[in-house]
Design an enzyme around this catalytic site. Sequence first.
Site, PDB file in Angstrom:
ATOM      1  CG  HIS A 161       2.110  -5.616   1.833  1.00 39.22           C
ATOM      2  ND1 HIS A 161       1.068  -5.268   2.736  1.00 39.22           N
ATOM      3  CD2 HIS A 161       1.823  -4.812   0.695  1.00 39.22           C
ATOM      4  CE1 HIS A 161       0.216  -4.004   1.806  1.00 39.22           C
ATOM      5  NE2 HIS A 161       0.776  -4.108   0.703  1.00 39.22           N
ATOM      6  CD  GLU A 162       4.601  -4.883  -1.820  1.00 38.23           C
ATOM      7  OE1 GLU A 162       3.751  -5.042  -2.816  1.00 38.23           O
ATOM      8  OE2 GLU A 162       4.853  -4.025  -0.988  1.00 38.23           O
TER       9      GLU A 162
ATOM     10  CG  HIS B 234      -0.135  -6.070  -3.812  1.00 37.42           C
ATOM     11  ND1 HIS B 234      -1.236  -5.382  -3.998  1.00 37.42           N
ATOM     12  CD2 HIS B 234       0.483  -5.331  -2.777  1.00 37.42           C
ATOM     13  CE1 HIS B 234      -1.351  -4.187  -3.398  1.00 37.42           C
ATOM     14  NE2 HIS B 234      -0.294  -4.115  -2.648  1.00 37.42           N
TER      15      HIS B 234
ATOM     16  CB  CYS C 181      -1.381  -0.865   0.628  1.00 40.91           C
ATOM     17  SG  CYS C 181      -0.787  -1.148  -1.000  1.00 40.91           S
TER      18      CYS C 181
END
Length: 136
Positions: free
Chosen positions: A126-127, A130, A85
């Site tokens: 993954h996002e 976040h 990341c």
Amino acid sequence: MVKEIMRDPMFLQRKSVDAGPMDMPTAIDLLDTLKANFEGCVGMAANMIGVSKRIIAISDNRKYILMFNPEIIKGYGEYETEEGCLSLDGERKTKRFKTIQVKYTTDKFKQTTRTFTGFTAQIIQHEVDHCNGILI
């Protein structure tokens, strides 16, 4: 406008709030920043540029997709992988799904549900993490 990458874990671990049409300037900055970091990045969430809004931008084989308020509603085929990341040093192990179904609002502000597979599905997961304040 290309923004600086947020690296403060305390900020990144905060849950983002829903985004709407008034957040389009942030989405454009996010997309510009993703494109500027193309060599080492295939997806970004708004909190990575210092804005706690539920907006992500991904590159799906150089086709860019903006998602407002993405929500993974189904996942299939769990596997373990390692990810890096821009906001963090090194790579870390994590679990992902090979196929996901995502409900989100497009950059034209139309509600949609779409299925993604493979590496694109991994990027989105993954996002979305976040957006939920989860760091790998």
